[in-house]
Design a protein around this motif. Structure first.
Motif, short mmCIF file in Angstrom:
data_model
loop_
_atom_site.label_atom_id
_atom_site.label_comp_id
_atom_site.label_asym_id
_atom_site.label_seq_id
_atom_site.Cartn_x
_atom_site.Cartn_y
_atom_site.Cartn_z
N GLU A 74 0.68 -1.22 0.10
CA GLU A 74 0.06 -0.04 0.16
C GLU A 74 0.77 1.25 0.14
N ASN A 75 0.48 2.38 -0.82
CA ASN A 75 0.97 3.69 -0.76
C ASN A 75 0.78 4.33 0.38
N ARG A 76 1.69 4.82 1.35
CA ARG A 76 1.28 5.48 2.59
C ARG A 76 2.19 6.47 2.48
N ASP A 77 1.47 7.65 2.31
CA ASP A 77 2.52 9.11 2.39
C ASP A 77 3.81 8.97 1.38
N GLY A 78 3.30 8.53 0.30
CA GLY A 78 4.31 8.45 -1.06
C GLY A 78 5.27 7.48 -0.69
N ARG A 79 5.16 6.39 0.40
CA ARG A 79 5.87 5.20 0.23
C ARG A 79 5.15 3.96 0.51
N MET A 80 5.85 3.04 -0.34
CA MET A 80 5.20 1.73 -0.63
C MET A 80 5.65 0.90 0.71
N GLN A 81 4.47 0.32 1.52
CA GLN A 81 4.78 -0.30 2.68
C GLN A 81 4.02 -1.73 2.51
N MET A 82 4.50 -2.60 3.03
CA MET A 82 3.69 -4.22 2.91
C MET A 82 3.15 -4.24 4.24
N VAL A 83 1.73 -4.96 3.77
CA VAL A 83 0.84 -5.07 4.80
C VAL A 83 0.61 -6.65 4.62
N GLU A 84 0.49 -7.17 5.93
CA GLU A 84 0.13 -8.73 5.99
C GLU A 84 -1.30 -8.80 5.73
#
Length: 496
Positions: free
Chosen positions: A384-394
């Protein structure tokens, strides 16, 4: 331009490969012979476009349209002369380079690109066969001595160029044979080792001194090297693997990929394996995939090499997992021509049998009562794109265990080994832990240079050769009391 209509008349064609179910029983190269006439047709596809973007796609700046034209004219000697002017080892790049030049081929905008990598290999093999590759020792020696530490492609390229300049070059390698990861990292089914020995024989005849089995920093101290040589060129690899510090990491059956690969290369060479490429003793002896459920953690080329080797061992199953999402099957919009395309790539090892999964995280290694690995705990991810950064979510409810008796960590490398030689030399490190240098000259000692993975981090073989060549040029200027800027200006005047 050899044949103006060649790109319209001929389609891209590569040598046929041996049947996957046959080749997994040996470690010979997988490509079948290809005739000179076939190479000529492929070279005829080159458009000799007004702006050859393949030049900029290649870190070496290979003069591609010109050697394609020479191949079309069947002038193999001239083709090798052109290719060797920018590339010291086309027999290596023609086998194992991912060919960024092809990604920026103008023909590749709307057709399959010119088979540049294969043409390079053809030129090199014909050149060796017909005697175009001969030792050319320098006519005059400068009296300057250079120690090259590390014998991978960067070290060999630097040694070759410095020797041509007339300096006396000694290459040190801590492994028992010369070649670095060409020797003990890349599987034989991609690069048979006689190709290395053949080139080393030429380099030795040109006057380069090779000293394998010498761990500089241990067998020879840093101060001794500084006193005995006019210049030191650091070209070791990025050898510290990226670990996976999760529960169960201490179980038996979990190894860095390079230990698995280097051990098999020694086995193919008929050498009894006791140590890995860093000179460290294996804790559990020989590493075999035979009859085991193998999981390769990491989706890059090293992981692919583990897949091919595991299949040759006779693994019960081979699975490769990757943290990142599955790349698109076609060139992504974010990497348009002539950029290196983000897209799904299927290697010859994958063709031999492998399950591939993306967006998966490894949560834990699970062992049996005797401390042996028996399973991996995995979980699916979404990005997911959060505040311009891609972060992984389980993904909730996706956690599960899969059988695994051999896990191979192929998530890349962090930086070169610091303790020992580098710390003894007092070099500075950049934010990634690589040797810090300006114009390849280390920031702490003007007579110590660095190139290749040690300076820029893990990269492609073609980048390693380019680094070695450019570092050699800077080192030659230093040894001869010249300015690198002035030397480049002279080169431009000569070209003009």
């Amino acid at each position: 331009m050899g044949k103006p209509t060649g790109f319209l008349e001929f389609t891209r064609e590569l040598p046929k490969k041996r049947d996957p179910q046959q080749r997994i029983h040996d470690y010979k190269e997988i490509e079948m012979p290809f005739s000179e006439q076939d190479s000529q047709r492929q070279a005829a596809r080159c458009m000799d476009c007004g702006t050859p973007f393949c030049h900029s796609g290649c870190p070496l700046g290979n003069i591609i349209p010109e050697f394609n034209d020479a191949v079309y004219e069947q002038n193999w000697g001239y083709a090798y002369e052109i290719l060797a002017s920018t590339n010291n080892f086309p027999e290596f790049t023609g086998r194992i380079c991912p060919a960024p030049c092809e990604a920026s081929c103008v023909l590749g905008i709307n057709k399959p690109p010119v088979a540049i990598e294969f043409i390079e290999k053809s030129i090199a093999e014909v050149a060796f066969e017909r005697g175009h590759v001969v030792p050319k020792p320098p006519k005059v020696r400068t009296g300057k001595t250079v120690a090259v530490v590390g014998s991978g492609p960067a070290g060999l390229a630097a040694a070759a160029q410095l020797n041509k300049a007339g300096h006396t070059v000694t290459v040190f390698e801590r492994a028992d044979q010369i070649g670095g990861l060409l020797r003990y990292g890349i599987p034989d089914f991609k690069l048979e080792k006689w190709t290395i020995d053949r080139r080393l024989a030429v380099m030795e005849a040109e006057g380069i001194i090779f000293k394998p089995g010498v761990n500089v920093g241990v067998d020879i101290k840093a101060n001794t090297l500084l006193n005995d040589f006019d210049l030191i060129m650091l070209t070791g690899g990025s050898t510290v693997p990226r670990d996976l510090p999760i529960p169960g990491r201490d179980l038996k059956g979990i190894y860095p990929a390079m230990e698995f690969l280097s051990q098999q290369n020694k086995r193919v060479a008929g050498l009894f394996v006791q140590v890995d490429h860093r000179g460290e003793t294996y804790g559990d002896g020989d590493i075999f995939a035979t009859g085991k459920n193998v999981v390769v953690i990491g989706g890059g080329d090293t992981g692919s090499d583990c897949v091919g080797t595991s299949n040759r061992h006779g693994a019960a199953s081979v699975t490769q997992i990757e943290l990142m999402p599955m790349p698109p099957k076609e060139r992504a919009d974010s990497t348009p021509w002539p950029n290196w395309p983000m897209m799904l790539r299927t290697s010859t090892s994958h063709e031999e049998g492998c399950e591939r999964h993306w967006s998966i995280n490894t949560k834990a290694f699970i062992g049996d009562e005797e401390g042996n690995l028996k399973a991996l705990r995995l979980v699916d991810l979404t990005w997911e794109n959060r505040d311009g950064r891609m972060q992984m979510v389980e993904l909730p409810g996706s956690e599960r265990d899969i059988p695994c008796e051999l896990a191979l960590l192929a998530a890349g490398f962090l930086h070169p080994q610091h303790n020992g030689l580098l710390d003894d030399l007092g070099v500075e490190y950049d934010e990634r832990g690589n040797v810090k240098a300006t114009n390849y000259q280390t920031t702490t000692n003007p007579k110590v240079f660095a190139a290749g993975d040690m300076r820029r981090g893990q990269s492609l073989v073609v980048w390693a050769i380019s680094e070695g060549r450019e570092a050699a040029r800077a080192a030659d200027c230093y040894l001869m009391g010249e300015s690198l800027l002035e030397a480049k200006a002279v080169s431009l005047i000569e070209v003009a």
